[in-house]
Design a protein around this motif. Structure first.
Motif, PDB file in Angstrom:
ATOM      1  N   VAL A  26      46.363  45.533  32.450  1.00 25.43           N
ATOM      2  CA  VAL A  26      46.856  44.354  33.162  1.00 25.43           C
ATOM      3  C   VAL A  26      45.649  43.476  33.472  1.00 25.43           C
ATOM      4  CG1 VAL A  26      48.039  43.481  35.213  1.00 25.43           C
ATOM      5  CG2 VAL A  26      48.791  45.616  34.148  1.00 25.43           C
ATOM      6  N   VAL A  27      45.703  42.245  33.001  1.00 21.85           N
ATOM      7  CA  VAL A  27      44.632  41.280  33.223  1.00 21.85           C
ATOM      8  C   VAL A  27      45.139  40.267  34.229  1.00 21.85           C
ATOM      9  CG1 VAL A  27      43.189  39.507  32.150  1.00 21.85           C
ATOM     10  CG2 VAL A  27      43.739  41.603  30.892  1.00 21.85           C
ATOM     11  N   ILE A  28      44.401  40.108  35.310  1.00 17.24           N
ATOM     12  CA  ILE A  28      44.775  39.152  36.356  1.00 17.24           C
ATOM     13  C   ILE A  28      43.994  37.875  36.117  1.00 17.24           C
ATOM     14  CG2 ILE A  28      44.824  38.692  38.833  1.00 17.24           C
ATOM     15  CD1 ILE A  28      44.916  41.778  39.204  1.00 17.24           C
ATOM     16  N   GLY A  29      44.719  36.826  35.762  1.00 21.09           N
ATOM     17  CA  GLY A  29      44.107  35.535  35.487  1.00 21.09           C
ATOM     18  C   GLY A  29      44.150  35.221  34.010  1.00 21.09           C
ATOM     19  N   GLY A  30      44.708  34.082  33.680  1.00 23.36           N
ATOM     20  CA  GLY A  30      44.849  33.700  32.286  1.00 23.36           C
ATOM     21  C   GLY A  30      43.923  32.579  31.872  1.00 23.36           C
ATOM     22  N   ALA A  31      42.856  32.364  32.626  1.00 23.08           N
ATOM     23  CA  ALA A  31      41.885  31.342  32.252  1.00 23.08           C
ATOM     24  C   ALA A  31      40.768  31.996  31.434  1.00 23.08           C
ATOM     25  CB  ALA A  31      41.347  30.657  33.498  1.00 23.08           C
ATOM     26  N   HIS A  32      39.623  31.373  31.411  1.00 19.82           N
ATOM     27  CA  HIS A  32      38.528  31.786  30.533  1.00 19.82           C
ATOM     28  C   HIS A  32      38.180  33.272  30.639  1.00 19.82           C
ATOM     29  CE1 HIS A  32      34.776  31.741  28.378  1.00 19.82           C
ATOM     30  NE2 HIS A  32      34.165  32.204  29.442  1.00 19.82           N
TER      31      HIS A  32
ATOM     32  N   VAL B 257      49.102  44.922  26.583  1.00 16.91           N
ATOM     33  CA  VAL B 257      48.323  44.056  27.463  1.00 16.91           C
ATOM     34  C   VAL B 257      49.286  43.096  28.161  1.00 16.91           C
ATOM     35  CG1 VAL B 257      46.575  42.243  27.613  1.00 16.91           C
ATOM     36  CG2 VAL B 257      46.233  44.167  26.059  1.00 16.91           C
ATOM     37  N   VAL B 258      49.158  43.000  29.492  1.00 16.10           N
ATOM     38  CA  VAL B 258      49.950  42.063  30.280  1.00 16.10           C
ATOM     39  C   VAL B 258      48.977  41.144  31.000  1.00 16.10           C
ATOM     40  CG1 VAL B 258      51.607  41.785  32.157  1.00 16.10           C
ATOM     41  CG2 VAL B 258      51.805  43.732  30.597  1.00 16.10           C
ATOM     42  N   ILE B 259      49.138  39.839  30.797  1.00 13.88           N
ATOM     43  CA  ILE B 259      48.293  38.838  31.448  1.00 13.88           C
ATOM     44  C   ILE B 259      49.128  38.186  32.542  1.00 13.88           C
ATOM     45  CG2 ILE B 259      46.922  36.747  31.131  1.00 13.88           C
ATOM     46  CD1 ILE B 259      46.929  37.526  28.067  1.00 13.88           C
ATOM     47  N   LEU B 260      48.638  38.253  33.783  1.00 13.22           N
ATOM     48  CA  LEU B 260      49.331  37.652  34.922  1.00 13.22           C
ATOM     49  C   LEU B 260      48.552  36.423  35.382  1.00 13.22           C
ATOM     50  CD1 LEU B 260      50.145  40.889  36.962  1.00 13.22           C
ATOM     51  CD2 LEU B 260      51.586  39.724  35.281  1.00 13.22           C
TER      52      LEU B 260
END
Length: 101
Positions: A4-10, A28-31
């Motif tokens: 789980v990735v927190i933050g969808g910016a750079h 992979v889950v992008i929040l």
């Protein structure tokens, strides 16, 4: 395994790129809390010019949404990360529904 990735910016998208270079199959889950339409990520140009990605398109939302086992969720506010149980608790900004990853 699920990442789980927190933050969808750079930084978040760079983390997904790095993970995908060593593992193409795990989920992979992008929040991302941003509700806007998919914004342009200018950092992708620098990564492409430096050879860290093969093209600027690898650092945009559409690239990740099209990959198998990859989910991008916008409009999600992460409220708590429980490292002991390996769970991320969040809610959607538009209607407040609860998300647990």
């Amino acid at each position: 395994m699920k990442i789980v990735v927190i933050g969808g910016a750079h930084a978040g998208l760079s983390a997904v790129n790095a993970f995908r270079q060593v593992n193409e199959t795990d989920e992979v889950v992008i929040l991302e809390k941003n509700l806007r339409e998919r914004p342009f990520i200018s950092a992708g140009i620098k990564l492409a010019l430096n050879g860290r990605v093969t093209s600027a398109e690898q650092v945009n939302f559409e690239h990740f949404e099209g990959q198998p086992n990859t989910t991008y969720r916008s409009g999600v506010l992460v409220e708590r990360v429980d490292a002991a149980t390996k769970k991320v608790y969040a809610r959607t900004i538009d209607n407040g529904s609860i998300i647990e990853e």
